[in-house]
Design a protein around this motif. Structure first.
Motif, short mmCIF file in Angstrom:
data_model
loop_
_atom_site.label_atom_id
_atom_site.label_comp_id
_atom_site.label_asym_id
_atom_site.label_seq_id
_atom_site.Cartn_x
_atom_site.Cartn_y
_atom_site.Cartn_z
N GLU A 75 37.25 -30.38 -24.00
CA GLU A 75 35.67 -30.64 -23.41
C GLU A 75 35.67 -30.66 -22.06
O GLU A 75 34.86 -29.87 -21.39
CB GLU A 75 35.31 -32.04 -23.75
CG GLU A 75 34.48 -31.67 -25.44
CD GLU A 75 33.17 -31.06 -25.16
OE1 GLU A 75 32.81 -30.16 -25.91
OE2 GLU A 75 32.59 -31.33 -24.18
N SER A 76 36.79 -31.07 -21.38
CA SER A 76 36.62 -31.09 -19.69
C SER A 76 37.06 -29.65 -19.21
O SER A 76 36.29 -29.49 -18.33
CB SER A 76 37.78 -32.08 -19.23
OG SER A 76 37.41 -33.22 -19.69
N GLU A 77 37.63 -28.94 -19.75
CA GLU A 77 37.96 -27.62 -19.28
C GLU A 77 36.72 -26.66 -19.62
O GLU A 77 36.41 -26.03 -18.70
CB GLU A 77 39.24 -27.07 -20.03
CG GLU A 77 40.53 -27.37 -19.38
CD GLU A 77 41.60 -26.66 -20.26
OE1 GLU A 77 42.36 -26.15 -19.97
OE2 GLU A 77 41.78 -27.41 -21.32
N LEU A 78 36.20 -27.03 -20.71
CA LEU A 78 35.00 -26.37 -21.23
C LEU A 78 33.64 -26.66 -20.23
O LEU A 78 33.10 -25.83 -19.81
CB LEU A 78 34.62 -26.74 -22.71
CG LEU A 78 35.21 -26.12 -23.79
CD1 LEU A 78 35.16 -26.56 -25.00
CD2 LEU A 78 35.21 -24.42 -23.67
N ALA A 79 33.82 -27.84 -19.82
CA ALA A 79 32.62 -28.30 -18.82
C ALA A 79 32.74 -27.52 -17.74
O ALA A 79 31.41 -27.09 -17.25
CB ALA A 79 32.76 -29.93 -18.67
N ALA A 80 33.78 -27.38 -16.94
CA ALA A 80 33.88 -26.43 -15.83
C ALA A 80 33.34 -25.32 -15.88
O ALA A 80 32.56 -24.50 -15.00
CB ALA A 80 35.26 -26.65 -15.35
N GLN A 81 33.66 -24.56 -17.08
CA GLN A 81 33.16 -23.11 -17.36
C GLN A 81 31.83 -23.02 -17.75
O GLN A 81 30.88 -22.06 -17.54
CB GLN A 81 34.00 -22.65 -18.46
CG GLN A 81 35.46 -22.44 -18.28
CD GLN A 81 36.48 -21.89 -19.30
OE1 GLN A 81 35.94 -21.54 -20.47
NE2 GLN A 81 37.67 -21.62 -18.80
N ARG A 82 31.24 -23.90 -18.57
CA ARG A 82 29.81 -24.14 -18.89
C ARG A 82 28.97 -23.88 -17.67
O ARG A 82 27.78 -23.58 -17.60
CB ARG A 82 29.57 -25.15 -19.60
CG ARG A 82 30.05 -25.30 -21.08
CD ARG A 82 29.54 -26.31 -21.92
NE ARG A 82 30.65 -26.62 -23.28
CZ ARG A 82 31.25 -27.77 -23.60
NH1 ARG A 82 30.86 -28.59 -22.76
NH2 ARG A 82 31.63 -27.73 -24.52
N ALA A 83 29.38 -24.51 -16.53
CA ALA A 83 28.50 -24.86 -15.16
C ALA A 83 27.97 -23.70 -14.79
O ALA A 83 27.17 -23.39 -14.23
CB ALA A 83 29.26 -25.67 -14.33
N ASP A 84 28.89 -22.34 -14.98
CA ASP A 84 28.30 -21.34 -14.45
C ASP A 84 27.47 -20.37 -15.52
O ASP A 84 27.23 -19.32 -15.35
CB ASP A 84 29.64 -20.31 -14.13
CG ASP A 84 30.59 -20.99 -13.36
OD1 ASP A 84 29.83 -21.66 -12.19
OD2 ASP A 84 31.76 -20.87 -13.27
N ILE A 85 27.00 -21.05 -16.80
CA ILE A 85 26.35 -20.28 -17.61
C ILE A 85 25.00 -21.37 -17.80
O ILE A 85 25.10 -22.39 -18.05
CB ILE A 85 27.03 -20.06 -19.04
CG1 ILE A 85 28.17 -19.57 -18.96
CG2 ILE A 85 26.10 -19.53 -20.15
CD1 ILE A 85 29.44 -19.53 -20.04
N GLY A 86 23.97 -20.50 -17.39
CA GLY A 86 22.61 -21.39 -17.53
C GLY A 86 22.35 -21.37 -18.97
O GLY A 86 22.22 -20.28 -19.62
N MET A 87 21.72 -22.35 -19.45
CA MET A 87 20.87 -22.39 -20.74
C MET A 87 19.55 -23.09 -20.69
O MET A 87 19.40 -24.15 -20.24
CB MET A 87 22.17 -23.10 -21.90
CG MET A 87 21.49 -23.28 -23.29
SD MET A 87 21.91 -21.94 -24.34
CE MET A 87 21.34 -22.31 -25.83
N VAL A 88 18.67 -22.29 -21.33
CA VAL A 88 17.23 -22.87 -21.46
C VAL A 88 17.12 -22.92 -23.07
O VAL A 88 17.21 -22.05 -23.54
CB VAL A 88 16.25 -22.14 -20.85
CG1 VAL A 88 15.09 -22.58 -21.04
CG2 VAL A 88 16.63 -21.94 -19.50
N PHE A 89 16.48 -24.10 -23.50
CA PHE A 89 16.54 -24.35 -24.90
C PHE A 89 14.83 -24.33 -25.31
O PHE A 89 14.09 -24.54 -24.56
CB PHE A 89 17.03 -25.96 -25.33
CG PHE A 89 18.43 -26.04 -24.87
CD1 PHE A 89 19.30 -25.73 -25.90
CD2 PHE A 89 18.58 -26.46 -23.75
CE1 PHE A 89 20.58 -25.92 -25.86
CE2 PHE A 89 19.99 -26.70 -23.46
CZ PHE A 89 20.98 -26.46 -24.47
#
Ligand code: ADP
Ligand code: MG
Lengths: 273, 245
Positions: A102-116
């Motif tokens: 989860e921690s490594e994923l968190a860093a990568q997710r920050a560069d991908i914007g998501m709108v729900f």
């Protein structure tokens, strides 16, 4: 609404100057829930500044696809690449892919914007607090500076005067624009939208679509799951049709809408038009 | 025998009862805090990915909810030192025994309340926080916890009041809390009416003060701009909803 740009000049410059090739790429993505095979090998790539609209009937796996691209769910097969680098998983010692922690994923997710679809704003934070939290918690921007950035972004999506309001005090259209601002301040490489206007009253759809159109104009790379045929036709560079966990048709909007090849696509378009 | 106002007022202002107040309050607060911490762990265990951990959490709640609190207190005070020789010395004071008994009991109830609170937070909230790139601890602390706290305040406050009253069971371990002191005084004066009334008044006052505190706390967790501009900050600001930390 916003005069001028939503994105900073330097962000726009970066969007245009990034490495060639796909910003985000799905390679044979598979995902199942129990016995239910929801994604059965989905592949596509998006180049810089491209806008892909994804259409498809309810239950065809569109939301699941976006959650997989946003690294919110582990894949059962396939890969996601961001700027040419594999994300979400790494090669294990036996050669198979293992999901990152989860921690490594968190860093990568920050560069991908998501709108729900349902905004998912944090109800205990004001509009400003919602837009700031990614900056302070993830990017570690000092609060005073984060406040300035968030303030400017709210201003640009036309909500400067609502900065101190809480989500419960905002209309659906305003909430969705705050959600877009919350994602944008992270300076994402790509923005993913999951039916951003489906939960809105008809008269509020326009204000959200206008922000998205402006973003597309400024060169943001976007994947938009939508039933708004007008938006897909006018803004998208490519339209994909999903059915039963697969992309069954794709093409530039004029072709896609004028002469769909698949019977399934024709029936779907007749139903939503 | 009739109700003697003088004796009642004397009881009310007696040194014995006044000294019992801090004992009662510190027992209630200590047991509550420890109980809530254990309860949080049990609640998290009950929503664990691992089946064995979920069962352990479930078993805790099942077991301690079934045992009458007073049996638990007698057990900790009288039986536990026989099983655990380290507890047999004079250092094992009634206060500790009461804290152990009441907090493991409280934890079973707190766990259920917190579990309900965790379930009440829409999964979209966690998803949005994770999508921003927040790490698990930040997702919990900045997004989930404030929303859980808001929904658990009323049932938790109710629970605290129950616990406050349960402290009188520490009579069983001879802790000098309100009931023990009252019983001692009655044994000397035989004035049941006045002393029990005085003890009751103390509990009414304590619970009333606490109810005011609860209302204040609930106001902190009203998430509107009007409520925000009305409250001037304070220790819960960052948690209850302020913008910066
Ligand atoms: N978290 C989940 N657990 C189990 N099944 C799910 C989950 N999410 C989606 N599904 C199932 O996957 C299928 C596709 O869902 P979804 O991706 O939401 O489709 P769409 O967005 O196109 O309507 C549906 O059959 C749905 O029931
Ligand atoms: Mg969907």
């Amino acid at each position: 609404m916003s005069q001028g740009h939503i994105l900073d000049e330097d962000v726009i410059a970066q969007l245009h100057a990034g490495p060639a090739g796909n910003v985000i790429e799905a390679i044979d993505i598979r995902r199942r829930y129990g016995a239910n095979e929801v994604l059965r090998g989905v592949s596509f790539g998006i180049r810089r500044g491209e806008v892909k609209a994804i259409l498809g009937p309810s239950g065809s796996g569109k939301s699941t696809l976006l959650r997989c691209l946003a690294l919110l769910e582990p894949l059962d097969g396939g890969e996601v690449h961001l700027d040419g680098q594999r994300v979400g998983a790494r090669q294990g010692r036996d050669g198979r892919l293992v999901p990152l922690g989860e921690s490594e994923l968190a860093a990568q997710r920050a560069d991908i914007g998501m709108v729900f679809q349902r905004f998912n704003l944090f109800p205990h934070l004001s509009a400003l607090g919602n837009v700031m939290i990614g900056l302070t918690e993830v990017r570690k921007v000092p609060p005073a500076e984060a406040r300035g950035i968030a303030d400017r972004m709210l201003e640009r999506v036309g909500l400067g005067h609502r900065r101190d309001h809480f989500p419960s005090e905002l209309s659906g259209g305003q909430q969705q624009r705050v959600a877009i601002a919350r994602a944008l301040v992270m300076k994402p490489k790509v923005m993913l939208f999951d039916e951003p206007t489906s939960a809105l009253d008809p008269e509020l759809v326009g204000e959200v679509l206008r922000v998205m159109e402006e973003l597309a104009r400024e060169g943001m790379t976007m994947v938009v799951v939508t039933h708004e045929i007008g938006f897909a036709r006018d803004v998208a560079s490519q339209v994909l049709m999903m059915d039963e966990g697969q992309i069954i048709e794709d093409g530039p909007p004029d072709e896609f809408f004028a002469s769909p090849k698949q019977e399934r696509t024709k029936r779907f378009l007749d139903a939503v038009r | 025998m009739h109700f003697d106002v003088g004796i009642f007022l004397g009881a009310l202002t007696s040194k014995a009862l006044r000294e019992a107040i801090p004992v009662t309050i510190s027992l209630a607060v200590t047991s509550f805090v420890i109980g809530v911490i254990i309860g949080l762990l049990v609640a998290l265990a009950r929503s664990s990915r691992f089946r064995v951990v979920r069962y352990l959490g479930w078993t805790y709640v099942w077991f301690f909810r079934a045992i009458p609190t007073i049996i638990l207190l007698f057990f900790v005070w009288n039986a536990l030192p026989e099983l655990v020789p380290a507890l047999a010395g004079p250092g094992f004071m009634p206060f500790y025994a009461a804290v152990i008994g009441l907090s493991v009991n409280e934890a079973a109830y707190a766990a259920e309340i917190i579990r309900g609170g965790l379930l009440s937070v829409d999964d979209g909230q966690r998803q949005a926080a994770r999508a921003l790139g927040m790490r698990p601890a930040a997702v919990f602390r900045r997004v989930v916890a404030p929303q859980v706290i808001r929904v658990v305040i009323p049932p938790m406050a109710n629970d605290f009041i129950t616990l406050l009253k349960l402290t009188s069971l520490a009579y069983a371990v001879s802790l000098r809390e309100i009931l023990t002191v009252t019983q001692t005084q009655i044994a000397q004066t035989f004035r049941h009416v006045e002393w029990y009334s005085a003890a009751a008044v103390y509990f009414i006052v304590l619970v009333s003060i606490f109810t005011v505190g609860q209302a204040w706390l609930e106001r902190r967790f009203v998430w509107t701009s009007a409520a925000r501009s009305g409250s001037g900050g304070g220790m819960l600001r960052g948690f209850g909803g302020g913008m910066a930390r």
